[in-house]
Write a protein that holds these residues in place. Structure first.
Motif, short mmCIF file in Angstrom:
data_model
loop_
_atom_site.label_atom_id
_atom_site.label_comp_id
_atom_site.label_asym_id
_atom_site.label_seq_id
_atom_site.Cartn_x
_atom_site.Cartn_y
_atom_site.Cartn_z
N SER A 38 -23.10 -17.06 17.58
CA SER A 38 -22.05 -15.84 17.64
C SER A 38 -20.48 -16.36 18.06
CB SER A 38 -22.08 -14.41 18.12
OG SER A 38 -22.32 -14.83 19.70
N SER A 39 -21.05 -17.44 19.10
CA SER A 39 -19.13 -17.71 19.68
C SER A 39 -19.41 -19.70 19.98
CB SER A 39 -19.47 -16.64 20.69
OG SER A 39 -20.64 -17.16 22.13
N ASN A 79 -22.11 -17.43 13.70
CA ASN A 79 -23.89 -17.18 13.34
C ASN A 79 -24.03 -17.67 11.54
OD1 ASN A 79 -24.35 -15.03 14.65
ND2 ASN A 79 -22.39 -14.10 13.84
N ALA A 80 -23.33 -19.60 11.65
CA ALA A 80 -23.69 -20.14 10.22
C ALA A 80 -24.02 -21.12 10.64
CB ALA A 80 -22.61 -20.17 9.99
N GLU A 81 -25.44 -21.89 8.99
CA GLU A 81 -25.73 -22.97 9.45
C GLU A 81 -25.51 -23.45 7.63
OE1 GLU A 81 -30.34 -22.53 9.30
OE2 GLU A 81 -30.48 -20.94 8.43
N TYR A 137 -23.25 -7.24 21.62
CA TYR A 137 -23.52 -7.97 22.93
C TYR A 137 -22.33 -8.48 22.70
CZ TYR A 137 -26.65 -11.91 20.96
OH TYR A 137 -26.71 -12.39 19.85
N LEU A 138 -21.87 -9.25 23.76
CA LEU A 138 -21.23 -10.36 23.66
C LEU A 138 -21.91 -11.82 24.44
CD1 LEU A 138 -17.23 -10.31 24.97
CD2 LEU A 138 -18.06 -11.20 23.34
N LYS A 139 -21.14 -13.32 23.71
CA LYS A 139 -22.89 -13.98 24.56
C LYS A 139 -22.29 -14.41 25.82
CE LYS A 139 -23.58 -18.36 23.13
NZ LYS A 139 -23.32 -19.61 22.43
N TYR A 140 -21.08 -13.61 26.22
CA TYR A 140 -20.43 -13.75 27.42
C TYR A 140 -19.21 -13.60 27.59
CZ TYR A 140 -18.46 -18.54 25.75
OH TYR A 140 -17.73 -19.94 25.28
N LEU A 146 -13.68 -12.98 20.36
CA LEU A 146 -13.85 -12.16 21.25
C LEU A 146 -14.37 -11.17 20.79
CD1 LEU A 146 -13.91 -11.62 24.39
CD2 LEU A 146 -11.60 -10.36 24.17
N VAL A 147 -15.87 -11.24 19.38
CA VAL A 147 -16.44 -10.62 18.79
C VAL A 147 -17.56 -10.18 19.22
CG1 VAL A 147 -16.40 -10.04 16.34
CG2 VAL A 147 -14.32 -11.74 16.96
N TYR A 148 -18.07 -8.52 19.08
CA TYR A 148 -19.27 -7.94 19.42
C TYR A 148 -20.09 -8.33 17.98
CZ TYR A 148 -18.32 -6.28 23.97
OH TYR A 148 -17.97 -6.79 25.46
N THR A 149 -21.39 -8.20 18.55
CA THR A 149 -21.93 -9.21 17.52
C THR A 149 -23.72 -7.85 17.68
OG1 THR A 149 -22.41 -11.10 17.69
CG2 THR A 149 -24.36 -10.65 16.66
#
Lengths: 1001, 146
Positions: A38-39, A79-81, A137-140, A146-149
């Protein structure tokens, strides 16, 4: 052929991917930066410190992440592949599947109220499972974007987040989407995965709670880690007194199929031990290792410090097994030392886990059609270390071989240069250059200040009485407008600010919200859109430094917020518009040194269409490569040399000057002027950048009878013999570290171990019966070169270890050479009578470096190699803008590493050469010549040599060199120096207003 | 004013790159510390002119904190070393002026040391609370030692 496209897909948002993206975006290419999480930030964002400088990892990384996050020509796709690839080099179509994070990326402000209210606690991967996070959450904390997931697997769908989100950003219904990208090239930077220590069951990871992986320990060391930076045992929260580090867990291990060395673990284990000792000096740290592979620039000095100053204990032994004492959860390490088997008790065991290829490597390779090597890392060649097997797809960082941050970053810039070479014609076709309206002249106006106070959801508004602050602000002098916003950073708030500036004819703007470190650029952009100079804006930090740290004292926090806003307004009243002058860039490069690195850098610049002057002091190109006749691997270096020289001579953009030296360099980034002495003739050239590629030398030893007995030769001399076919010997002894890792030169020369093994293998090839002994301190065949070490051992090359106390003794007896070496295992001295004694001598800096350094105003290391701007993140830049370095001028390194750095230097240089003009920082020093008495204190204090004396003896700031630190301003005895945007008056007004005073009180 | 009711006023000059970021991290990590400090951002601790410190004391500050990057980490290569020399000198000057040198502190705070930053503010607040209000903040004058 399809039309080329001026856009690039970068796969992987770790430090390498971010660097490639920044270099490409700065050079006129549209970049899509894709990350599967996510980041962005990768593994480096998890590290506490970095070796060998112990820099805080996040501090040095975060500015790059923010830079990538807000770059107008970098689009983050998280969040991509990758699902599918079509097309060819220059024109690819990539199909990307993007998972939903269930939070609208445009609307989320990152305020974090959702995570505070979320009832679900989940194991936190960022803290390696040692802590907890919420299901949203935010990864860190410093994550970009700066976007929550929402972690949908854990989310119970209670909807609390949606209820509390004032920005209306939660979109639980959103699903996967498919994105089609059209790009000219692809850079792969997916990094690595840690080796799973569960596979080494003898160490009890997963069964014994006090056995940790090195990355888990890294998180424990970190102040934002699970224990707040205090080293505790997971089993009982006790402070450990004895920690063991076990090296090569998942590396150099044929049993599990990872034969290679992971290249970084020796250094990071030393770092972790040192940092742990800094946390707790009473701690005893022991590192169990096979060979201490401190091969890089200044690494051995770090290793020595760990042992000497920090008292880290090094035990050369492989731990065979870890057992747990159930009563105490202490751990018993079983190993063998020179006295026999030992059982030693520790409180905590850290496993230095190796690097595995990324777990999706095979899928990625299949979708993209690239080849992997036998270990599933990306396959590359020695002379093309940045190219995958598929044209148009490049690779950098740990995906092509385990490597540290500095090498990953150099490669990242190098991959950017490769991409630019491929699609240089399309530069600028897909990028946007933002146009701003002309600035309004406000110098003659009295201050009209507008103040916007942010509630930040409840982050500020829940603690501080924001309406009260706004009411108060309205009473302050020169404030003509004040309002509160739910989120001052939101898109609609920007529109409001813009309209308010126009409507109320504001000429100063203050936002009281979070930190300028993340949000100042956004608001500056807004005021610029409203025709105000960006330096007419200032921020008050009432969140990070107020509401968040005084959550239980709302009244006092409100008072403090008033003080902070009042102080900022006091400064704002004194703000002046500042110019950001533009300077022109001469799109020409100068490359100093015509060896492999210099030639590579010159070619990479020329392929992008830049003119290049390539200066070589010898009568021919090639440098050290002329003496390399074969390499570990199948490529032919001499053939490469010939073809490279041919390519250079055929490239009309490159001007080669042989028998030429630099006489003088003047100017600054974008506008250098250099005088050359070509064969006695003077010539002046103008250039925008310079790349230092002046190489290094093989030291001529003064020991072991070198120069006395002709049977004593250097590795290079042996290589010449082998190449010419006049090698004949029954017994060969090689001595490593001759002139390296001693008092005179404490550092490792890096290449000699592999060079010795290369020559030993060649000897075994041409003369299988010859006995070869290699006397060594540590065998440092890092990365995939470990395979050749294994091969040499299998072919009967004998390796005998020595240390500084027991150096081999070489004598001449009855015409025979005699080598006496202490064998530590059987504890006996062994005499060997070689026909040939080969010395692996040190690589020493070019003796001309000192003169060059003074001319270019760049620094050298204590050893005499050139010193880069930052070991980790600016490995091929000098602190002086516009000057770069690569190859052996940097430090001893292999062919592929020199090429990577050379491409890297070209990649960094292109970020300057691609621009017609450069914008200079406006917040810099300026000197009032009427007040200056010419004492010269500022000249000597300036770390950037940005102040000089003019003909009258008055100090003058060279605007383009000044970084605005203000050290000169604080020291001028005549107060003749003004630091713009941080003037004495502004700082005093702010400081005094915070105390409720004005400077005139 | 009784000592227990006394809440010190501290002015902090923090470098942008390390210490200001460390103060931000204390916030991000929600580490609580007393609301006694007012931060002024400067680009480098080397920017802190001794005059700023003296003026802050003259204007009633009970304490002044100067914070920069750890030795070797300075974003501007060496500004923090210059700050160090100036603060050492300033402490002597304060003593001459009759102010306790403990009222002035130089600290190294990295961008990852939110906890350390909060601890420093706590410690400093406690220490200055013990010292009591600055003689200058209660209307005194610099009391030059003879």
């Amino acid at each position: 052929m399809l039309k080329k496209i001026g856009a690039v897909l970068v796969v992987g948002g770790g430090v390498a991917g971010v660097q490639t993206s920044l270099d490409l975006a700065e050079s006129g290419f549209k970049v899509y930066l894709l990350d599967e999480t996510s980041s962005i930030g990768g593994v480096m964002a998890q590290l506490d410190k970095t070796f060998p400088t112990n820099d805080c990892s996040m501090c040095i990384l975060a500015p790059k992440l923010v830079g990538a996050g807000r770059h107008p020509n970098i689009q983050l796709i998280t969040n991509a592949e990758i699902k599918k690839l079509q097309g060819e080099a220059g024109n690819f179509e990539v199909t990307v599947a993007k998972k939903s994070g269930y939070v609208n990326e445009e609307k989320c402000t990152g305020c974090g109220i959702c995570a505070q209210k979320c009832p679900i606690e989940v194991i936190d991967e960022y803290n390696e499972g040692l802590g907890v996070r919420k299901a949203i959450y935010l990864k860190y904390p410093q994550a970009v974007p700066l976007v929550y997931t929402i972690d949908r697997e854990r989310c119970i769908g209670c909807g609390t987040c949606r209820e509390v989100c004032k920005a209306d950003a939660i979109e639980i219904g959103s699903e996967k989407e498919t994105v089609i990208l059209n790009v000219g090239s692809i850079v792969l930077a997916p990094g690595f995965d840690e080796f799973d220590p569960n596979l080494k069951s003898e160490y009890g990871y997963g069964r014994f709670s006090n056995v940790l992986s090195s990355i888990e320990f890294e998180r424990i060391l970190n102040a934002s880690g699970p224990y707040g930076g205090i080293i505790l045992r997971p089993s009982d929260g006790e402070i450990p007194r004895k920690i063991a580090f076990i090296q090569c867990v998942g590396s150099r291990d044929a049993k599990i199929g990872n034969n290679y060395c992971s290249s970084t673990c020796c250094m990071y284990a030393i770092k972790e031990a040192v940092i742990a000792k800094e946390h707790n000096p009473q701690l005893q740290c022991t590192i169990f290792f096979i060979d201490a592979r401190a091969y890089g620039k200044e690494f051995d000095a770090y290793y020595d410090r760990a042992e000497g100053e920090y008292d880290v204990r090094f035990v050369r032994s492989r731990v065979s097994r870890i057992e747990e004492r159930p009563s105490s959860s202490n751990l018993i390490a079983k190993y063998v030392n020179d006295k026999g088997p030992v059982n030693e008790e520790f409180d905590l065991v850290v496993l230095s886990v190796g690097m595995n290829p990324p777990k999706h490597a095979e899928d990625l390779a299949r979708v993209l059609g690239i080849e992997l090597n036998e270990y599933d890392f990306c396959s590359t060649q020695t002379f093309s270390p940045l190219e995958t097997s598929k044209p148009g797809i490049y690779v950098c960082g740990a995906f092509s071989s385990p490597k540290n941050i500095q090498e990953s970053v150099a490669q990242a810039s190098g991959a950017a240069a490769k991409v630019a070479g491929l699609i240089s014609q399309e530069k600028g076709t897909l990028t946007t250059v933002k146009e701003y309206p002309p600035e309004r002249e406000v110098s003659d106006e009295a201050p009209r200040i507008g103040v916007f106070v942010c509630r930040c959801g409840i982050n500020i508004g829940g603690v501080i009485n924001v309406p009260e602050v706004v009411e108060y602000v309205r009473t302050l002098p020169d404030v003509v407008y004040a309002e509160e916003n739910l989120y001052t950073c939101s898109q609609d708030a920007q529109k409001r600010i813009l309209e308010t500036i126009e409507e109320h004819n504001l000429n100063r703007v203050v936002v009281a919200s979070c930190t300028p470190r993340t949000h100042e650029p956004l608001f500056r952009e807004t005021v610029r859109d409203a025709r105000l100079n960006i330096y007419l804006f200032e921020m008050a930090n009432i969140r990070d430094q107020c509401s968040w740290v005084h959550m239980h004292e709302p009244q006092k926090a409100t008072e403090k917020a008033k003080d902070l806003v009042r102080a900022t307004i006091a400064k704002a009243r004194l703000l002046k518009p500042l110019p950001k002058p533009l300077i022109n860039v001469t799109p020409v490069g100068l490359v100093i040194g015509g060896g492999l690195s210099g030639m590579t850098a010159a070619l990479d610049l020329a392929k992008q269409g830049f003119e290049v002057h390539l200066v070589e002091r010898e009568k021919e190109l090639g440098g050290n490569l002329r003496h390399i006749h074969y390499i570990l691997g199948s490529e032919d270096p001499q053939q490469r040399l010939t073809s490279t020289i041919k390519e250079i001579s055929e490239n009309e953009k490159i001007h080669v000057y042989l028998n030429t030296e630099l006489v003088d360099v003047t100017g600054y980034v974008g506008n250098f002027r250099t005088t050359l002495n070509c064969n006695g003739e003077r010539k002046e050239i103008e250039h925008g950048i310079a790349i230092v590629a002046t190489g290094a030398h093989e030291n001529k030893p003064t020991e072991y009878l070198y120069g006395v007995d002709e049977r004593v030769v250097t590795q290079r001399e042996l290589e010449e013999k082998l190449a010419k076919g006049d090698f004949e010997a029954r017994t060969v002894v090689m001595i490593q570290c001759v002139g390296s890792r001693n008092d005179e030169r404490p550092n490792c020369s890096r290449i000699c171990c592999a060079q010795a093994i290369k020559n030993a293998l060649k000897i075994k090839e041409v003369s299988p019966k010859t006995d070869v002994y290699i006397l060594y301190k540590d065998i440092r065949t890092y990365g995939f070169k470990e395979d050749f070490y294994r091969e040499a051992a299998n072919k009967g090359v004998l390796f005998i270890r020595y240390d500084n106390e027991n150096k081999p003794k070489v004598t001449q007896e009855n015409g025979n050479l005699n080598v006496l070496v202490w064998e530590p295992v059987i504890e006996t001295s062994i005499p060997i009578e070689p026909d040939l004694l080969v010395l692996s001598v040190a690589t020493i800096p070019n003796p001309d470096n000192k003169r060059m350094a003074q001319m270019l105003k760049v620094p050298l290391t204590e050893d005499g190699f050139f010193l880069e701007a930052h070991v980790k993140l600016r490995p091929v830049d000098f602190a002086t803008e516009g000057i770069f370095l690569c190859g052996l001028a940097h430090s001893p390194m292999f062919v592929e590493e020199s090429i990577s750095q050379a491409c890297g230097a070209a990649g960094r240089a292109m970020t300057i050469l691609s621009k017609e003009t450069l914008e200079v920082e406006g917040a810099i020093a300026s000197i009032d010549e009427n007040l200056c008495v010419g004492c010269g204190l500022c000249v000597s204090l300036c770390p950037y040599r940005a102040i000089e004396k003019d003909e009258k003896g008055t100090a003058r700031v060279i605007d383009v060199l000044c970084k605005g630190c203000g050290t000169c301003g604080a020291s001028c005895p005549k107060r003749a120096i003004m630091i713009r945007y941080f003037t004495d008056e502004q700082i005093l007004a702010q400081g005094l207003a915070a105390l409720g005073r004005t400077p005139h009180d | 004013m009784t000592k227990s009711a006394f809440k010190p006023k501290i002015v902090g000059f923090l470098c942008n790159w390390c210490s200001y970021a460390g103060a931000d991290l204390a916030g991000v990590s929600r580490i609580q510390y007393p609301p006694t400090l007012r931060i002024v951002r400067v680009m480098c601790s080397g920017r802190v002119d001794p005059v700023f410190v003296l003026e802050a004391f003259r204007s009633g500050a009970d304490g002044v904190l100067v914070a920069g990057c750890h030795p070797g980490d300075c974003h501007y290569l060496s500004g923090n070393y210059k700050a160090q020399r100036r603060i050492l000198m300033l402490k002597k000057v304060l003593e001459q002026l009759g102010l306790e040198p403990e009222r002035l502190r130089l600290e190294w705070v990295s961008a990852s040391e939110g906890d350390r930053f909060a601890t420093i503010v706590k410690d400093m607040t406690e220490e200055i609370t013990k010292l009591g209000p600055s003689p200058l903040s209660v209307g005194g004058h610099f009391n030059v030692k003879k």
